[in-house]
Design a protein around this motif. Structure first.
Motif, short mmCIF file in Angstrom:
data_model
loop_
_atom_site.label_atom_id
_atom_site.label_comp_id
_atom_site.label_asym_id
_atom_site.label_seq_id
_atom_site.Cartn_x
_atom_site.Cartn_y
_atom_site.Cartn_z
N VAL A 24 -21.53 -34.25 -31.06
CA VAL A 24 -20.10 -33.88 -31.33
C VAL A 24 -19.96 -32.32 -31.79
N TRP A 25 -21.64 -31.93 -32.37
CA TRP A 25 -21.54 -30.42 -32.51
C TRP A 25 -21.74 -29.72 -31.22
N GLY A 26 -22.08 -30.24 -30.31
CA GLY A 26 -22.13 -29.48 -28.90
C GLY A 26 -20.90 -29.47 -28.33
N VAL A 27 -19.82 -30.40 -28.41
CA VAL A 27 -18.69 -30.50 -27.90
C VAL A 27 -17.75 -29.43 -28.86
N ALA A 28 -18.07 -29.14 -30.08
CA ALA A 28 -17.08 -28.34 -30.74
C ALA A 28 -17.65 -26.81 -30.84
N THR A 29 -18.76 -26.71 -30.31
CA THR A 29 -19.25 -25.36 -30.48
C THR A 29 -19.63 -24.97 -29.02
N GLY A 30 -20.04 -23.48 -28.91
CA GLY A 30 -20.60 -23.20 -27.58
C GLY A 30 -20.00 -23.00 -26.50
N PRO A 31 -20.77 -22.59 -25.47
CA PRO A 31 -20.18 -22.34 -24.03
C PRO A 31 -19.71 -23.56 -23.73
N LEU A 32 -18.81 -23.48 -22.56
CA LEU A 32 -18.16 -24.36 -21.65
C LEU A 32 -19.23 -25.46 -21.22
N ARG A 33 -20.41 -25.04 -20.59
CA ARG A 33 -21.04 -25.62 -20.01
C ARG A 33 -21.94 -26.78 -21.08
N ALA B 166 -14.73 -32.33 -14.92
CA ALA B 166 -15.31 -31.62 -13.95
C ALA B 166 -14.40 -31.12 -12.73
N ARG B 167 -13.39 -31.80 -12.67
CA ARG B 167 -12.48 -31.59 -11.59
C ARG B 167 -11.56 -30.44 -11.90
N LEU B 168 -11.01 -30.63 -13.41
CA LEU B 168 -10.28 -29.32 -13.85
C LEU B 168 -10.80 -28.16 -14.18
N LEU B 169 -12.28 -28.07 -14.47
CA LEU B 169 -13.01 -27.01 -14.92
C LEU B 169 -13.84 -26.35 -13.89
N VAL B 170 -13.52 -26.90 -12.37
CA VAL B 170 -14.51 -26.63 -11.46
C VAL B 170 -14.79 -25.05 -11.25
N GLU B 171 -13.60 -24.35 -11.25
CA GLU B 171 -13.82 -22.96 -11.09
C GLU B 171 -14.50 -22.23 -12.30
N ASP B 172 -14.23 -22.69 -13.46
CA ASP B 172 -15.05 -22.11 -14.65
C ASP B 172 -16.60 -22.68 -14.52
N LEU B 173 -16.67 -23.80 -14.27
CA LEU B 173 -18.34 -24.07 -14.12
C LEU B 173 -18.97 -23.91 -12.96
N ALA B 174 -18.20 -23.33 -11.98
CA ALA B 174 -19.12 -22.87 -10.60
C ALA B 174 -19.95 -21.80 -10.70
N SER B 175 -19.52 -20.73 -11.62
CA SER B 175 -20.53 -19.64 -11.76
C SER B 175 -21.98 -19.88 -12.62
N ASP B 176 -21.69 -20.99 -13.56
CA ASP B 176 -22.93 -21.25 -14.47
C ASP B 176 -22.82 -22.78 -14.41
N PRO B 177 -23.26 -23.71 -13.59
CA PRO B 177 -22.99 -25.11 -13.57
C PRO B 177 -24.27 -25.63 -14.72
N PRO B 178 -23.78 -26.55 -15.44
CA PRO B 178 -24.55 -27.07 -16.31
C PRO B 178 -25.54 -28.23 -15.74
N ARG B 179 -26.56 -27.80 -16.26
CA ARG B 179 -27.86 -28.74 -15.81
C ARG B 179 -28.55 -29.13 -16.90
N ALA B 180 -28.41 -30.37 -17.21
CA ALA B 180 -29.03 -31.06 -18.44
C ALA B 180 -29.62 -32.46 -17.98
N TRP B 181 -30.54 -32.28 -16.82
CA TRP B 181 -31.03 -33.59 -16.20
C TRP B 181 -32.04 -34.49 -17.09
N GLY B 182 -32.72 -33.65 -17.94
CA GLY B 182 -33.81 -34.22 -18.98
C GLY B 182 -33.11 -34.96 -19.86
N LEU B 183 -32.16 -34.61 -20.50
CA LEU B 183 -31.28 -35.09 -21.50
C LEU B 183 -30.32 -36.39 -20.67
N THR B 184 -29.91 -36.20 -19.52
CA THR B 184 -29.20 -37.14 -18.87
C THR B 184 -30.34 -38.32 -18.75
N TYR B 185 -31.29 -38.38 -18.05
CA TYR B 185 -32.30 -39.48 -18.01
C TYR B 185 -32.65 -40.08 -19.05
#
Length: 150
Positions: A20-29, A77-96
């Motif tokens: 929830v803190w991550g959703v409220a603060t920080g960069p878009l990715r 992801a669909r709505l923010l595709v242009e904003d995320l294209a330059s610096d896509p989020p990669r959190a595979w460790g957390l995801t797994y």
């Protein structure tokens, strides 16, 4: 308080609070990844609470969250595709890690529940939870070909 509610409280405190803190603060990715992870952590907590309080309706809430959480992430992801294209989020460790936690909770609750209709519902929740989390994370990372076209 029993072990189920204690584990659910720990999962909510340790997992959902930081997301929830991550959703409220920080960069878009970071915000979109945190949104995806928060729904993926709240669903197993609902399954644990359902077992701890002996409330089958909480499993229905977990099913709804497992279905709609990744869908919401895919919409972002669909709505923010242009904003995320330059610096896509990669959190595979957390995801797994979250997918493994969800799978572990589902298996544990299935063993405690025993055979029956409730077991089938728990397996559906687990499949939606893990599959939706991995699919939404891959979409956020730009992993689907043709997803950037309208």
């Amino acid at each position: 308080m029993n072990g189920w509610t204690l584990t659910a409280t720990a999962a909510l405190t340790v997992g959902v609070g930081p997301t929830v803190w991550g959703v409220a603060t920080g960069p878009l990715r970071r915000r979109v990844v945190a949104q995806n992870l928060s729904t993926s952590l709240a669903c197993p907590a609902l399954l644990l609470l359902a077992q701890g309080y002996d409330r089958p309706s909480y499993v229905d809430l977990a099913l709804l969250l497992a279905l709609l959480g990744p869908v919401g992430t895919l919409v972002f992801a669909r709505l923010l595709v242009e904003d995320l294209a330059s610096d896509p989020p990669r959190a595979w460790g957390l995801t797994y890690a979250v997918a493994a936690f969800g799978g572990g909770v589902v298996v544990t609750v299935c063993v405690a529940t025993g055979p029956g209709r409730a077991l089938v519902k728990l397996l559906v929740v687990g499949a939606l939870l893990i599959g939706g989390n991995l699919t939404a994370s891959r979409a956020l990372a730009g992993g689907f070909t043709g997803s950037r076209r309208g």
